[in-house]
Design an enzyme around this catalytic site. Sequence first.
Site, short mmCIF file in Angstrom:
data_model
loop_
_atom_site.label_atom_id
_atom_site.label_comp_id
_atom_site.label_asym_id
_atom_site.label_seq_id
_atom_site.Cartn_x
_atom_site.Cartn_y
_atom_site.Cartn_z
N ARG A 39 0.73 -1.10 -0.06
CA ARG A 39 0.08 0.14 -0.20
C ARG A 39 0.93 1.33 -0.01
NH1 ARG A 39 -3.90 2.67 4.49
NH2 ARG A 39 -4.81 4.07 2.99
N CYS A 40 0.53 2.40 -0.72
CA CYS A 40 1.19 3.39 -0.95
C CYS A 40 0.32 4.55 -0.23
CB CYS A 40 1.83 3.74 -2.17
SG CYS A 40 2.98 2.73 -2.60
N ASP A 58 -11.41 10.67 15.01
CA ASP A 58 -10.56 9.51 14.86
C ASP A 58 -9.26 9.77 15.17
OD1 ASP A 58 -12.87 7.95 14.41
OD2 ASP A 58 -12.54 8.15 12.20
N HIS A 66 -11.13 -5.70 7.58
CA HIS A 66 -9.70 -5.97 6.49
C HIS A 66 -10.04 -7.46 5.84
CE1 HIS A 66 -8.17 -3.19 9.86
NE2 HIS A 66 -7.92 -2.69 8.80
N CYS A 74 -13.38 -1.37 11.96
CA CYS A 74 -12.94 -0.03 11.44
C CYS A 74 -13.79 0.33 10.22
CB CYS A 74 -11.57 -0.30 10.86
SG CYS A 74 -10.52 1.03 10.51
#
Length: 466
Positions: A230-231, A314, A409, A441
């Site tokens: 992931r970027c 958050d 996830h 989440c």
Amino acid sequence: VNGRNIWKNNLSKSIEIINKIKSKISHDKLIISSSCSLLHSPVDLNKEEGINHKIKDWLSFSDQKLKEIVFLQNYFNSNLLKDSMFLLNNIKANKTRKISKLIHNQRIKNKLKLISSKLLNRKNKYTTRKETQKNLNLPLFPTTTIGSFPQTQKVRKARLRFKRKEISKNNYENFLKSETKKAIKFQENIGIDVLVHGEFERNDMVEYFGEQLDGFIFTKFGWVQSYGSRCVKPPIIYGDINRNTQMTIKWSKYAQSLTKKIVKGMLTGPVTILQWSFVRDDQSRELTCKQIALALRDEVLDLEKIGLKIIQIDEPALREGLPLRKSDWNSYLNWAIDSFKIASSSVNDGTQIHTHMCYGEFEDILDSIEKLDADVISIETSRSNMELLDSFKNYKYPNSIGPGVYDIHSPRVPTVNEMKNLLNQAQKYINKEKIWVNPDCGLKTRGWPEVKQSLKSMVAVAKSLR
């Protein structure tokens, strides 16, 4: 040369440091390098054509840092570079940045000086607020989600088309209203107690706010690795932070107008905005974080003014900001807690403040989590089968908790029995009157079919426990 930030190196200071080292060790043992891998820095500043040229002159990405390293090597191996343009331009850029009016806002600096204990604390303690908040008329095991709903290909495509000016602002906003309306209707139909508007207008939980605050700029190609494959493209905080415009009021107000149920206001906290940005290095991270907190405080009070009864701030990055040295933890936690409280503490007792934190071992900072004084915290606990709550059993956390009942996830849809077992486990650690029921989440990365099925089951479990 600092490998973790994006600021132009102070070559004069580096030369001074190298000269000190040279006086201690022999020349053949000296290696000039970046402080760490350049994995944390974007690749090439030259590709960024949209950045203000004055600010751009203060920056240095990976390619530019390599040139700084090579210059320092050549400087100590040649007398020809003592008065080079590269060095002179570097000195000028650092001097200009220091005094630039683009950076400094005296009104914001004065606001920081006015931070007092009144600004840092709720009017009354949680036990008193809890009695007032009974007016929210929430059932036992109230259900909610963490904030975002699926950012489908359709949503992302509409945002891209608007960005490219292929559709008008009016058409884009009508599309967002339609998506928001569908999300509110879905939540009402399945019986969720506290609704969210879905955040369809938001590109990223940090970028969205940075785009609306003074003191931030954004790159086009400034991608860095976050974790795994992931970027992310972090904002750059270059100057004093100020809120000149309302950031979330319009969409929160619209969502609340669609339902008689409570809709949560959704904000990203000051510590997370700080942690997930490239931060200015000409003042302490504490001061920058408190500037963000003051901006968010104004937003929180405006959300309260339009009638929102629950506001979530958050802080998923609170724990990841801990310094490596444990001796530095207290200093960080003190200003991180104060920053959250600056943002959240000015509301009335009847306004319920929520926060959300991501995966992590919490037992060593539980006292700090308590000091945040949020009315409700939600944490990710489904992967550990609620074992993360063991620390809460021993600590006796006084406020309310939403232990995540399913792992967002994974695309896997949990069964009703699995979620029910998790909540039964949670009751071994937490009094049932303090338990909220929510996913682990936000649901931004998931698809609607799995989200609908999972949330219907989640509501059914909460109702059965009542």
